[in-house]
Design an enzyme around this catalytic site. Sequence first.
Site, PDB file in Angstrom:
ATOM      1  N   ASP A 172      65.191  13.776  75.048  1.00 49.22           N
ATOM      2  CA  ASP A 172      66.378  13.565  73.853  1.00 49.22           C
ATOM      3  C   ASP A 172      67.804  14.114  74.379  1.00 49.22           C
ATOM      4  O   ASP A 172      68.384  14.743  73.808  1.00 49.22           O
ATOM      5  CB  ASP A 172      66.185  14.131  72.538  1.00 49.22           C
ATOM      6  CG  ASP A 172      67.173  13.017  71.686  1.00 49.22           C
ATOM      7  OD1 ASP A 172      67.822  12.067  71.729  1.00 49.22           O
ATOM      8  OD2 ASP A 172      67.088  13.715  70.504  1.00 49.22           O
ATOM      9  N   GLU A 202      64.647  10.403  79.111  1.00 48.53           N
ATOM     10  CA  GLU A 202      65.951  10.640  78.458  1.00 48.53           C
ATOM     11  C   GLU A 202      66.623  12.074  79.066  1.00 48.53           C
ATOM     12  O   GLU A 202      67.009  13.043  78.219  1.00 48.53           O
ATOM     13  CB  GLU A 202      65.920  10.670  77.127  1.00 48.53           C
ATOM     14  CG  GLU A 202      66.069   9.365  76.515  1.00 48.53           C
ATOM     15  CD  GLU A 202      66.328   9.126  75.012  1.00 48.53           C
ATOM     16  OE1 GLU A 202      67.109  10.363  74.429  1.00 48.53           O
ATOM     17  OE2 GLU A 202      65.842   8.270  74.249  1.00 48.53           O
ATOM     18  N   ASP A 318      57.696   7.464  77.498  1.00 45.15           N
ATOM     19  CA  ASP A 318      58.180   6.925  76.242  1.00 45.15           C
ATOM     20  C   ASP A 318      58.096   5.415  76.391  1.00 45.15           C
ATOM     21  O   ASP A 318      59.021   4.943  76.971  1.00 45.15           O
ATOM     22  CB  ASP A 318      59.364   7.579  75.642  1.00 45.15           C
ATOM     23  CG  ASP A 318      60.290   6.739  74.512  1.00 45.15           C
ATOM     24  OD1 ASP A 318      59.148   6.180  73.935  1.00 45.15           O
ATOM     25  OD2 ASP A 318      61.212   7.107  74.310  1.00 45.15           O
TER      26      ASP A 318
END
Length: 421
Positions: A172, A202, A318
């Site tokens: 993130d 990310e 992911d």
Amino acid sequence: MSHNELEILADTDEANLPSRMECEERCQTFAEITNTDTALAMYYLQDRDWDVQRAVDDYFNANREDTGTVKKSQISSASLTDPSRSTSLKDSSVSTSLKDSSVSTSLKDPSVSASLKDSSVSTSLKDSSVSTSLKEYIGSGSDGSKACLTTCPPLLQPQSENRIRILSWNIDGLDRANLQSRTEGVCSVLLLENPEVIFLQEVVDDSLKILKAKCVNFHFFLGAEDKMRVPGAYYTAMLLREDVVQVDCAQIAEFPKSLMDRTLLEVQCKVKGIPMTLMTSHLESTAEYSEERVRQLRMAFKRMNSLSAEQTIIFGGDLNLRDKEVKGLNTPLDIRDIWEITGKRQEAKFTWDLTINDNKQLGGRFQPRCRFDRLYIKHGKTAAVKPVYFELVGIQRLASCHRFPSDHWGIMAHFDVLNKS
């Protein structure tokens, strides 16, 4: 958990709470007795005032109810962890294209390889510490006065030549709030677990700098060329422990119809002598891009099936997958979901769980729980490894910022090495 419940926990008398070190020792004791892990240990102990005997009794009683009789004498105390150390840093990236109907031939060509450029980084392993337990000790009040369970700097256990672990985590980087603290927390987990293989999604330039400064014992491969890394860009990364991984080549393939610059990063290597192709991606996000996401997954599976039958192939990241998308895909029979084949442990199922992880919250009372992050395996002609365990990591709230390292939990799979002399 609601804010009111958090406040109640924050106001709870802490006098009976054991010290941080004692909590960790009790988690380890529970894990050894039950042959589970510290994640499940935290779950049971927190609700039983850290009474190991009560927690163990309740665990076995619950298992008797679910699966019949479970005898304590049948439970092994073997540890599933085998961290070790390595040295150096490397970056690489090679671009090619994935076509909708087939996988680019340049991906299959070993001559299309990444140049492994050394960039040594010296740093001390000073990091904000974080536990790897499933349920965080949520005791922090608005003033941060209550305890968040953390760990001391990594105490590495003896490595095992017969165990390989692969960790995948969306860290993130797009959330700029507390980015440094959170990324340092990510590094603490990575250094504590010290897996042989790490997939990250990310990643942004600011978090990459911290990762390189902290994780000095890994090769680094990035899922984006320098020219694609415009300010604000995010991308995937693969970290491989240099002491146990010998890299043959690395390459990137672009998904041609992606509107989000998504790519497939692939590294061919040997991990503890086992020939492997490792692949990671961050598939197209959000519900409205389901069709493109499924297209990308098909391409990844096709790539897995195109590779040599003399190696083990691992793909994960992911993947933003919804179960209905996978059910409609007709996944090749020889490509297996590692969470499923290791027993479908419910406590390790949801990797984006807003009912627990409050880094992000949606409007309204309903908060979703999804299994976005997944790992797949395709064995070679002769299986070289056996998936034996699957767990969540990064599920500890950080004392530094009272948030979790990411809005995703990380996932980690344990493999036994087979027939190794």
